[in-house]
Design an enzyme around this catalytic site. Structure first.
Site, PDB file in Angstrom:
ATOM      1  N   ARG A 118      47.491  25.725 -17.933  1.00 37.96           N
ATOM      2  CA  ARG A 118      46.267  24.922 -18.046  1.00 37.96           C
ATOM      3  C   ARG A 118      45.187  25.488 -17.141  1.00 37.96           C
ATOM      4  O   ARG A 118      45.375  25.571 -15.922  1.00 37.96           O
ATOM      5  CB  ARG A 118      46.562  23.476 -17.654  1.00 37.96           C
ATOM      6  CG  ARG A 118      47.734  22.933 -18.471  1.00 37.96           C
ATOM      7  CD  ARG A 118      47.554  21.529 -18.878  1.00 37.96           C
ATOM      8  NE  ARG A 118      48.602  21.183 -19.822  1.00 37.96           N
ATOM      9  CZ  ARG A 118      48.896  19.954 -20.202  1.00 37.96           C
ATOM     10  NH1 ARG A 118      48.216  18.935 -19.712  1.00 37.96           N
ATOM     11  NH2 ARG A 118      49.840  19.734 -21.076  1.00 37.96           N
ATOM     12  N   GLU A 153      42.754  24.494 -15.631  1.00 43.03           N
ATOM     13  CA  GLU A 153      41.973  23.444 -14.983  1.00 43.03           C
ATOM     14  C   GLU A 153      41.299  24.044 -13.762  1.00 43.03           C
ATOM     15  O   GLU A 153      41.950  24.659 -12.932  1.00 43.03           O
ATOM     16  CB  GLU A 153      42.885  22.269 -14.608  1.00 43.03           C
ATOM     17  CG  GLU A 153      43.758  21.901 -15.797  1.00 43.03           C
ATOM     18  CD  GLU A 153      44.609  20.656 -15.609  1.00 43.03           C
ATOM     19  OE1 GLU A 153      44.040  19.592 -15.409  1.00 43.03           O
ATOM     20  OE2 GLU A 153      45.824  20.778 -15.703  1.00 43.03           O
ATOM     21  N   ARG A 192      48.017  17.667  -7.200  1.00 49.37           N
ATOM     22  CA  ARG A 192      49.002  17.382  -8.246  1.00 49.37           C
ATOM     23  C   ARG A 192      48.816  18.217  -9.515  1.00 49.37           C
ATOM     24  O   ARG A 192      49.435  17.942 -10.533  1.00 49.37           O
ATOM     25  CB  ARG A 192      49.015  15.883  -8.578  1.00 49.37           C
ATOM     26  CG  ARG A 192      47.680  15.318  -8.946  1.00 49.37           C
ATOM     27  CD  ARG A 192      47.805  13.852  -9.332  1.00 49.37           C
ATOM     28  NE  ARG A 192      46.852  13.554 -10.355  1.00 49.37           N
ATOM     29  CZ  ARG A 192      45.539  13.432 -10.160  1.00 49.37           C
ATOM     30  NH1 ARG A 192      45.036  13.571  -8.942  1.00 49.37           N
ATOM     31  NH2 ARG A 192      44.723  13.171 -11.150  1.00 49.37           N
ATOM     32  N   HIS A 193      47.979  19.229  -9.448  1.00 44.84           N
ATOM     33  CA  HIS A 193      47.801  20.131 -10.591  1.00 44.84           C
ATOM     34  C   HIS A 193      48.111  21.576 -10.220  1.00 44.84           C
ATOM     35  O   HIS A 193      47.714  22.050  -9.167  1.00 44.84           O
ATOM     36  CB  HIS A 193      46.356  20.074 -11.117  1.00 44.84           C
ATOM     37  CG  HIS A 193      46.028  18.801 -11.811  1.00 44.84           C
ATOM     38  ND1 HIS A 193      45.446  17.745 -11.169  1.00 44.84           N
ATOM     39  CD2 HIS A 193      46.218  18.411 -13.102  1.00 44.84           C
ATOM     40  CE1 HIS A 193      45.285  16.742 -12.037  1.00 44.84           C
ATOM     41  NE2 HIS A 193      45.745  17.120 -13.215  1.00 44.84           N
ATOM     42  N   GLU A 234      51.150  10.337 -12.261  1.00 42.06           N
ATOM     43  CA  GLU A 234      51.638  10.446 -13.642  1.00 42.06           C
ATOM     44  C   GLU A 234      52.754  11.480 -13.701  1.00 42.06           C
ATOM     45  O   GLU A 234      52.582  12.621 -13.281  1.00 42.06           O
ATOM     46  CB  GLU A 234      50.491  10.872 -14.571  1.00 42.06           C
ATOM     47  CG  GLU A 234      50.953  11.043 -16.014  1.00 42.06           C
ATOM     48  CD  GLU A 234      49.884  11.649 -16.926  1.00 42.06           C
ATOM     49  OE1 GLU A 234      48.701  11.297 -16.796  1.00 42.06           O
ATOM     50  OE2 GLU A 234      50.263  12.486 -17.767  1.00 42.06           O
ATOM     51  N   SER A 275      53.803  11.896 -20.236  1.00 46.96           N
ATOM     52  CA  SER A 275      53.022  11.232 -21.283  1.00 46.96           C
ATOM     53  C   SER A 275      53.755  11.397 -22.597  1.00 46.96           C
ATOM     54  O   SER A 275      54.348  12.448 -22.849  1.00 46.96           O
ATOM     55  CB  SER A 275      51.651  11.900 -21.437  1.00 46.96           C
ATOM     56  OG  SER A 275      50.804  11.553 -20.370  1.00 46.96           O
ATOM     57  N   ARG A 308      56.083  17.535 -10.841  1.00 52.70           N
ATOM     58  CA  ARG A 308      55.700  16.154 -10.493  1.00 52.70           C
ATOM     59  C   ARG A 308      56.937  15.302 -10.213  1.00 52.70           C
ATOM     60  O   ARG A 308      56.942  14.452  -9.332  1.00 52.70           O
ATOM     61  CB  ARG A 308      54.895  15.526 -11.622  1.00 52.70           C
ATOM     62  CG  ARG A 308      53.592  16.257 -11.903  1.00 52.70           C
ATOM     63  CD  ARG A 308      52.398  15.413 -11.557  1.00 52.70           C
ATOM     64  NE  ARG A 308      51.171  16.120 -11.847  1.00 52.70           N
ATOM     65  CZ  ARG A 308      50.245  15.677 -12.705  1.00 52.70           C
ATOM     66  NH1 ARG A 308      50.421  14.521 -13.323  1.00 52.70           N
ATOM     67  NH2 ARG A 308      49.150  16.369 -12.905  1.00 52.70           N
TER      68      ARG A 308
HETATM   69  P1  ATP Z   1      46.838  14.613 -15.613  1.00 54.60           P
HETATM   70  O1  ATP Z   1      46.093  13.481 -16.263  1.00 54.60           O
HETATM   71  O2  ATP Z   1      47.644  14.201 -14.425  1.00 54.60           O
HETATM   72  O3  ATP Z   1      45.999  15.835 -15.392  1.00 54.60           O
HETATM   73  P2  ATP Z   1      47.678  15.186 -18.276  1.00 54.60           P
HETATM   74  O4  ATP Z   1      47.640  13.812 -18.855  1.00 54.60           O
HETATM   75  O5  ATP Z   1      46.563  16.121 -18.524  1.00 54.60           O
HETATM   76  O6  ATP Z   1      47.943  15.083 -16.688  1.00 54.60           O
HETATM   77  P3  ATP Z   1      49.733  15.814 -20.133  1.00 54.60           P
HETATM   78  O7  ATP Z   1      48.981  16.659 -21.086  1.00 54.60           O
HETATM   79  O8  ATP Z   1      49.979  14.389 -20.467  1.00 54.60           O
HETATM   80  O9  ATP Z   1      49.029  15.899 -18.705  1.00 54.60           O
HETATM   81  O10 ATP Z   1      51.091  16.591 -19.796  1.00 54.60           O
HETATM   82  C1  ATP Z   1      52.365  15.958 -19.677  1.00 54.60           C
HETATM   83  C2  ATP Z   1      52.891  16.071 -18.251  1.00 54.60           C
HETATM   84  O11 ATP Z   1      52.893  17.430 -17.806  1.00 54.60           O
HETATM   85  C3  ATP Z   1      52.042  15.336 -17.239  1.00 54.60           C
HETATM   86  O12 ATP Z   1      52.362  13.966 -17.185  1.00 54.60           O
HETATM   87  C4  ATP Z   1      52.405  16.056 -15.958  1.00 54.60           C
HETATM   88  O13 ATP Z   1      53.627  15.590 -15.433  1.00 54.60           O
HETATM   89  C5  ATP Z   1      52.607  17.489 -16.420  1.00 54.60           C
HETATM   90  N1  ATP Z   1      51.379  18.254 -16.207  1.00 54.60           N
HETATM   91  C6  ATP Z   1      50.330  18.351 -17.016  1.00 54.60           C
HETATM   92  N2  ATP Z   1      49.370  19.148 -16.521  1.00 54.60           N
HETATM   93  C7  ATP Z   1      49.850  19.584 -15.328  1.00 54.60           C
HETATM   94  C8  ATP Z   1      49.333  20.458 -14.319  1.00 54.60           C
HETATM   95  N3  ATP Z   1      48.148  21.026 -14.442  1.00 54.60           N
HETATM   96  N4  ATP Z   1      50.101  20.682 -13.237  1.00 54.60           N
HETATM   97  C9  ATP Z   1      51.304  20.113 -13.118  1.00 54.60           C
HETATM   98  N5  ATP Z   1      51.848  19.291 -14.026  1.00 54.60           N
HETATM   99  C10 ATP Z   1      51.139  19.025 -15.126  1.00 54.60           C
HETATM  100 MG    MG Z   2      49.089  12.685 -19.681  1.00 55.16          MG
END
Ligand code: ATP
Ligand code: MG
Length: 431
Positions: free
Chosen positions: A212, A214, A220-221, A354, A357, A405
């Protein structure tokens, strides 16, 4: 015979053993030298009274530098004051590879180091038992996940990480060049695990990296993370929530049972969550947050401050936030028939973090295409995916759970970087 330090016991007293490891500490009292040897499993004291060991061996101990790799052969004795209750009086100490001084990082943790310094010299940081414990526990979590899911009829798969389209049409993608085409690193196995439902696998799981792009640096990312993903046919979102909460409890039980030593190294007391996890609706969560002065306009994601106050009200426990607004969730989330503004969705939370999902997915072709368009996506780029929905796609549901996480929340780690060996973030591409 080679032994790990943890394997030395009463049966070795008076006998010769061979241990391999690193020189953790040296205490030189002149005529008496104490070395603490460290291996993967712990420590053993190596005691050298000048008069009781060969002169060559004593000389080696006099000169040996901390963090050098050594082989020690000697007789085991009981010693209540030593770390594991035993000591070795060596016949031979062989330096297999000498360490340079000064060290880039203190393994004994007598001098605290910043996270950045630690990550720069991660190989050394990982020598600390407290840090290595994180990854020993991680290994047990993965074993537990594989066992649990296999027992529940899931098949482990791997899907491509080099892909041609964005999973969710997001901008959080790393482009790469793929010969003469543009490609991306996959941000989720979503599309492929759904396709496998059309193939009739019924239940699959994947444990693999997600990428990702980001921009923001948070605690937490990561830009590369490991996701535990499942997809399951002939069930709704409630069905996969049950699998998820069952899995979490099983992982906690297994870690509690198998990782006593590592939890002790980390000074972590594990509390096994009880089933079923609480479920609160999105609108209830919003109401709780708003009572505490955190406004969340309906249809928007819960903000970090809103999640914080929510966690204060609910506690640092595992719970689900269910029934999210359809506009908060990706195009494949299935809206409720009776109220299409809300979808069959959930997030698994631990306190304000989180962990996962999931949703029930739209399995009808026309509805899926319509939902894509409503989200501003062009179905043309998704033909390979959409085709699977036209020739018998079963109803199905699934989720993605972030491994780092999970580790973070289980072991009270303050920064997600602690939960990965070599983190990739906005600024870090090495080591
Ligand atoms: P957040 O809102 O915390 O950025 P997200 O809703 O974008 O997460 P999802 O697409 O729902 O993330 O991805 C499913 C799971 O994968 C998340 O709940 C999280 O545990 C993990 N995850 C997602 N993006 C990341 C990241 N950049 N770093 C670490 N873990 C991640
Ligand atoms: Mg999510």
């Amino acid at each position: 015979m080679r032994k790990w330090t943890s394997e030395i016991g009463d049966e070795d007293v008076g006998r010769d053993v061979t241990v391999y490891g690193w020189i953790h500490e040296v205490r030189d009292l002149g005529g008496l030298i104490f070395l603490i040897l460290r291996d993967r499993e712990g420590f053993i004291q190596v005691t050298l009274p000048r008069k009781k060991v060969p002169p060559d061996t004593f000389d080696v101990a006099k000169k040996v530098k901390r963090e050098s790799v050594v082989k020690v052969v000697g007789i085991v004795k009981r010693e209540p004051k030593a770390p594991q209750g035993y000591e070795i009086t060596p016949r031979v100490i062989e330096v297999l590879n000498e360490s340079v001084v000064p060290l880039p990082l203190e393994v004994t943790e007598k001098v605290p180091a910043e996270l950045d310094t630690r990550l720069d010299h991660r190989f050394m940081d990982l020598r600390k038992p407290r840090i290595q414990a994180i990854f020993r526990i991680r290994h047990n979590i993965l074993q537990s996940v594989r066992n649990f899911l296999s027992e529940h009829g899931f098949i482990e798969v791997n899907t491509p990480k080099i892909v041609s389209t964005a999973t969710e049409g997001g901008t959080e993608l790393f482009p790469i060049s793929y010969f003469e085409k543009e490609a991306f690193l996959n941000q989720s196995p979503q599309l492929y695990k759904q396709i496998l439902m059309a193939s009739g696998f019924d239940r699959v799981f994947e444990i693999a990296p997600i990428f990702r792009a980001e921009e923001h640096n948070t605690t937490r990312h990561l830009n590369e993370a490991i996701s535990i993903d499942i997809e399951m046919s002939f069930t709704d979102h409630h069905g996969v929530m049950k699998i998820l909460e069952g899995l979490i409890v099983r992982v906690y039980e297994d870690v509690f049972e198998r990782c006593e030593k590592f939890l002790k190294w980390m000074d972590v007391e594990l509390e096994i969550p009880s089933l079923p996890f609480e479920r609160i609706r999105y609108d209830e969560a919003v109401e709780i947050a708003e009572k505490r002065g955190e406004e969340v306009p309906w249809g928007e994601d819960l903000t970090t401050p809103a999640l914080k106050v929510l966690a204060e009200e609910i506690g640092d426990i595992h719970y689900f936030i269910v029934d999210w607004p359809t506009e908060c969730k990706p195009f494949y989330a299935m809206p409720y028939k009776e109220n299409p503004k809300v979808c069959r969705s959930f997030d698994l939370m631990k306190g304000a973090l989180e962990l996962a999902s999931g949703t029930q997915r739209i399995h009808r072709y026309n509805e899926l295409v319509e939902s894509m368009r409503a989200k501003g996506l062009n179905p043309d780029g998704f033909e390979f995916y959409l085709e699977a929905f036209r020739y018998g796609m079963p109803p199905h549901s699934g989720w993605g759970l972030g491994l780092e996480r999970l580790l973070m929340s289980m072991l009270n780690l303050k920064n997600i970087r602690e939960a990965t060996l070599f983190p990739r973030d906005r600024h870090r591409l090495t080591p």
